[in-house]
Scaffold this motif. Structure first.
Motif, PDB file in Angstrom:
ATOM      1  N   PHE A  35      56.608 -28.884   0.489  1.00  0.00           N
ATOM      2  CA  PHE A  35      55.743 -28.263  -0.524  1.00  0.00           C
ATOM      3  C   PHE A  35      55.459 -29.211  -1.676  1.00  0.00           C
ATOM      4  CE2 PHE A  35      55.420 -25.986  -4.586  1.00  0.00           C
ATOM      5  CZ  PHE A  35      54.291 -25.213  -4.347  1.00  0.00           C
ATOM      6  N   GLU A  36      56.486 -29.884  -2.177  1.00  0.00           N
ATOM      7  CA  GLU A  36      56.291 -30.758  -3.329  1.00  0.00           C
ATOM      8  C   GLU A  36      55.394 -31.938  -2.987  1.00  0.00           C
ATOM      9  OE1 GLU A  36      60.272 -29.992  -5.951  1.00  0.00           O
ATOM     10  OE2 GLU A  36      60.493 -31.157  -4.123  1.00  0.00           O
ATOM     11  N   THR A  37      55.540 -32.465  -1.779  1.00  0.00           N
ATOM     12  CA  THR A  37      54.659 -33.538  -1.327  1.00  0.00           C
ATOM     13  C   THR A  37      53.241 -33.032  -1.115  1.00  0.00           C
ATOM     14  OG1 THR A  37      56.445 -34.773  -0.258  1.00  0.00           O
ATOM     15  CG2 THR A  37      54.210 -35.142   0.573  1.00  0.00           C
ATOM     16  N   ALA A  38      53.119 -31.930  -0.404  1.00  0.00           N
ATOM     17  CA  ALA A  38      51.801 -31.395  -0.074  1.00  0.00           C
ATOM     18  C   ALA A  38      51.016 -31.005  -1.321  1.00  0.00           C
ATOM     19  CB  ALA A  38      51.950 -30.194   0.857  1.00  0.00           C
ATOM     20  N   THR A  39      51.698 -30.475  -2.316  1.00  0.00           N
ATOM     21  CA  THR A  39      51.011 -30.100  -3.546  1.00  0.00           C
ATOM     22  C   THR A  39      50.382 -31.312  -4.216  1.00  0.00           C
ATOM     23  OG1 THR A  39      52.556 -28.266  -3.887  1.00  0.00           O
ATOM     24  CG2 THR A  39      51.272 -28.973  -5.774  1.00  0.00           C
ATOM     25  N   LEU A  40      51.102 -32.427  -4.248  1.00  0.00           N
ATOM     26  CA  LEU A  40      50.566 -33.650  -4.837  1.00  0.00           C
ATOM     27  C   LEU A  40      49.320 -34.121  -4.087  1.00  0.00           C
ATOM     28  CD1 LEU A  40      53.880 -35.638  -5.436  1.00  0.00           C
ATOM     29  CD2 LEU A  40      52.461 -34.539  -7.172  1.00  0.00           C
ATOM     30  N   VAL A  41      49.407 -34.129  -2.772  1.00  0.00           N
ATOM     31  CA  VAL A  41      48.303 -34.646  -1.963  1.00  0.00           C
ATOM     32  C   VAL A  41      47.101 -33.706  -2.019  1.00  0.00           C
ATOM     33  CG1 VAL A  41      47.568 -35.265   0.374  1.00  0.00           C
ATOM     34  CG2 VAL A  41      49.857 -35.908  -0.433  1.00  0.00           C
ATOM     35  N   ARG A  67      67.783 -33.305   2.845  1.00  0.00           N
ATOM     36  CA  ARG A  67      68.400 -33.973   3.986  1.00  0.00           C
ATOM     37  C   ARG A  67      67.530 -35.161   4.356  1.00  0.00           C
ATOM     38  NH1 ARG A  67      71.679 -31.564   2.031  1.00  0.00           N
ATOM     39  NH2 ARG A  67      72.908 -29.814   2.803  1.00  0.00           N
ATOM     40  N   PRO A  68      68.008 -36.392   4.089  1.00  0.00           N
ATOM     41  CA  PRO A  68      67.143 -37.562   4.226  1.00  0.00           C
ATOM     42  C   PRO A  68      66.446 -37.695   5.575  1.00  0.00           C
ATOM     43  CG  PRO A  68      69.159 -38.161   3.085  1.00  0.00           C
ATOM     44  CD  PRO A  68      69.340 -36.734   3.557  1.00  0.00           C
ATOM     45  N   VAL A  69      67.133 -37.387   6.665  1.00  0.00           N
ATOM     46  CA  VAL A  69      66.506 -37.563   7.980  1.00  0.00           C
ATOM     47  C   VAL A  69      65.537 -36.425   8.263  1.00  0.00           C
ATOM     48  CG1 VAL A  69      66.901 -37.722  10.454  1.00  0.00           C
ATOM     49  CG2 VAL A  69      68.449 -38.888   8.867  1.00  0.00           C
ATOM     50  N   ARG A  70      66.023 -35.193   8.248  1.00  0.00           N
ATOM     51  CA  ARG A  70      65.175 -34.049   8.585  1.00  0.00           C
ATOM     52  C   ARG A  70      63.996 -33.913   7.635  1.00  0.00           C
ATOM     53  NH1 ARG A  70      66.922 -28.144   6.867  1.00  0.00           N
ATOM     54  NH2 ARG A  70      66.236 -29.128   4.915  1.00  0.00           N
ATOM     55  N   ASP A  71      64.281 -33.922   6.338  1.00  0.00           N
ATOM     56  CA  ASP A  71      63.221 -33.671   5.365  1.00  0.00           C
ATOM     57  C   ASP A  71      62.248 -34.835   5.283  1.00  0.00           C
ATOM     58  OD1 ASP A  71      64.092 -31.089   4.606  1.00  0.00           O
ATOM     59  OD2 ASP A  71      65.642 -31.951   3.365  1.00  0.00           O
ATOM     60  N   LEU A  72      62.748 -36.065   5.410  1.00  0.00           N
ATOM     61  CA  LEU A  72      61.839 -37.201   5.374  1.00  0.00           C
ATOM     62  C   LEU A  72      60.909 -37.197   6.579  1.00  0.00           C
ATOM     63  CD1 LEU A  72      61.013 -39.692   3.805  1.00  0.00           C
ATOM     64  CD2 LEU A  72      62.700 -41.010   5.090  1.00  0.00           C
ATOM     65  N   LEU A  73      61.438 -36.820   7.753  1.00  0.00           N
ATOM     66  CA  LEU A  73      60.578 -36.736   8.935  1.00  0.00           C
ATOM     67  C   LEU A  73      59.493 -35.673   8.760  1.00  0.00           C
ATOM     68  CD1 LEU A  73      63.129 -37.107  11.878  1.00  0.00           C
ATOM     69  CD2 LEU A  73      61.358 -38.739  11.186  1.00  0.00           C
ATOM     70  N   MET A  74      59.857 -34.543   8.152  1.00  0.00           N
ATOM     71  CA  MET A  74      58.859 -33.500   7.903  1.00  0.00           C
ATOM     72  C   MET A  74      57.800 -33.979   6.921  1.00  0.00           C
ATOM     73  SD  MET A  74      61.249 -30.070   7.713  1.00  0.00           S
ATOM     74  CE  MET A  74      59.838 -28.976   7.500  1.00  0.00           C
ATOM     75  N   ILE A  75      58.232 -34.690   5.890  1.00  0.00           N
ATOM     76  CA  ILE A  75      57.289 -35.214   4.903  1.00  0.00           C
ATOM     77  C   ILE A  75      56.355 -36.237   5.547  1.00  0.00           C
ATOM     78  CG2 ILE A  75      57.116 -36.649   2.828  1.00  0.00           C
ATOM     79  CD1 ILE A  75      59.708 -35.242   1.860  1.00  0.00           C
ATOM     80  N   VAL A  76      56.934 -37.144   6.338  1.00  0.00           N
ATOM     81  CA  VAL A  76      56.121 -38.164   7.001  1.00  0.00           C
ATOM     82  C   VAL A  76      55.113 -37.514   7.944  1.00  0.00           C
ATOM     83  CG1 VAL A  76      56.186 -40.052   8.672  1.00  0.00           C
ATOM     84  CG2 VAL A  76      57.810 -40.020   6.766  1.00  0.00           C
ATOM     85  N   GLY A  77      55.544 -36.473   8.662  1.00  0.00           N
ATOM     86  CA  GLY A  77      54.621 -35.774   9.546  1.00  0.00           C
ATOM     87  C   GLY A  77      53.445 -35.183   8.786  1.00  0.00           C
ATOM     88  N   TYR A  78      53.747 -34.569   7.640  1.00  0.00           N
ATOM     89  CA  TYR A  78      52.661 -34.021   6.825  1.00  0.00           C
ATOM     90  C   TYR A  78      51.754 -35.134   6.318  1.00  0.00           C
ATOM     91  CZ  TYR A  78      50.012 -32.576   2.849  1.00  0.00           C
ATOM     92  OH  TYR A  78      48.965 -32.397   1.977  1.00  0.00           O
ATOM     93  N   VAL A  79      52.355 -36.228   5.836  1.00  0.00           N
ATOM     94  CA  VAL A  79      51.582 -37.329   5.259  1.00  0.00           C
ATOM     95  C   VAL A  79      50.629 -37.929   6.293  1.00  0.00           C
ATOM     96  CG1 VAL A  79      51.767 -39.698   4.385  1.00  0.00           C
ATOM     97  CG2 VAL A  79      53.201 -37.895   3.422  1.00  0.00           C
ATOM     98  N   ILE A  80      51.104 -38.126   7.518  1.00  0.00           N
ATOM     99  CA  ILE A  80      50.241 -38.677   8.564  1.00  0.00           C
ATOM    100  C   ILE A  80      49.053 -37.754   8.802  1.00  0.00           C
ATOM    101  CG2 ILE A  80      50.103 -39.208  11.034  1.00  0.00           C
ATOM    102  CD1 ILE A  80      53.014 -40.190  10.824  1.00  0.00           C
ATOM    103  N   GLY A  81      49.315 -36.457   8.878  1.00  0.00           N
ATOM    104  CA  GLY A  81      48.230 -35.500   9.055  1.00  0.00           C
ATOM    105  C   GLY A  81      47.240 -35.539   7.894  1.00  0.00           C
TER     106      GLY A  81
END
Length: 251
Positions: A170-176, A205-219
């Protein structure tokens, strides 16, 4: 301009009373969203006579912010300042963000942890640097601390529909989404990074949450493209520019 504080909480009995005491000194309304806590978080919030919204089950930070904003929007507020209930952010940090929000009420203001950043655990710091760099690309503007929980959101940003609310995405997506769909200027207010032994372990959680963030960012990059260089200096609340270390590509 009417602003309130919103504190999304998950098992924050250790520090919540101090956080609420700090916020009370500003004389602004406070809303606590208890996101399914299993400790004394709810009791502490009620004892401090703030407005409390209770989720029966954990729904994630993004949905906690959404719940709080729906209540505040109905009451006629123009924006809110969010901060975590773990005690990482102190009154002096909040004051910096509040002052920036009052000067630039239409901007999204991040309390960026660029002071004493070396105190961050190494793995967390590396994950944040990667997130900052990639999110800056997706947002089309440089962002020095995309994972900070201390923020000011104007109403226009909070009213955006279609923003993912899962976990820390959410915090990443809101910025974008605010940057690309509304053209919102994201500014930052420099604050201290605090990682003290007395603070509870982060829910990030660095692995789980970072992967979710990266997935959103790529999209997001596929939808919006890449518009500006991420190493361009970010804008500070004073109207000038401040260069954040997070703008460098990860190494």
């Amino acid at each position: 301009m009417r602003i309130a504080f919103l504190v999304p909480c998950l098992n924050e009995e250790r520090a919540l009373a101090r956080v609420l005491a700090d916020l009370a000194s500003f004389g602004l309304p406070i809303v606590v969203v208890d996101d399914g806590s299993e400790d004394r978080t709810l009791d502490i919030a009620l004892a401090n006579h703030v407005r409390v919204i209770k989720h029966a089950h954990r729904q994630g930070k993004g949905r906690a912010v959404r719940s709080g904003w729906e209540a505040l929007k109905a009451a006629g507020f123009d924006g809110l300042i969010t901060l975590d209930g773990d005690g990482q952010h102190r009154a002096e940090d909040v004051a910096v963000v509040l002052e920036a929000a009052q000067r630039q009420p239409r901007s999204l203001v991040i309390g960026a942890r660029v002071k004493d950043r070396q105190t961050q655990p190494a793995m967390r710091r590396a994950a944040n640097r990667l997130a900052d760099w990639s999110v800056s690309l997706a947002a089309g503007q440089p962002l020095p601390d995309t994972q900070s929980g201390l923020r000011y959101y104007p109403a226009a940003v909070l009213n955006l529909d279609g923003v993912p609310a899962d976990h820390f995405v959410f915090e990443t997506a809101t910025l974008v989404e605010a940057s690309r769909r509304l053209g919102t200027q994201v500014t930052f207010a420099p604050i201290r990074a605090r990682y003290e032994p007395s603070l509870r372990a982060s829910h990030f959680r660095p692995v789980r949450d970072l992967l979710m963030i990266v997935g959103y960012v790529i999209g997001a990059m596929l939808r919006f493209g890449i518009r500006r260089r991420p190493d361009e200096p970010p804008r500070s609340p004073s109207g000038g520019t401040r260069r954040g270390h997070a703008m460098e590509p990860p190494r």
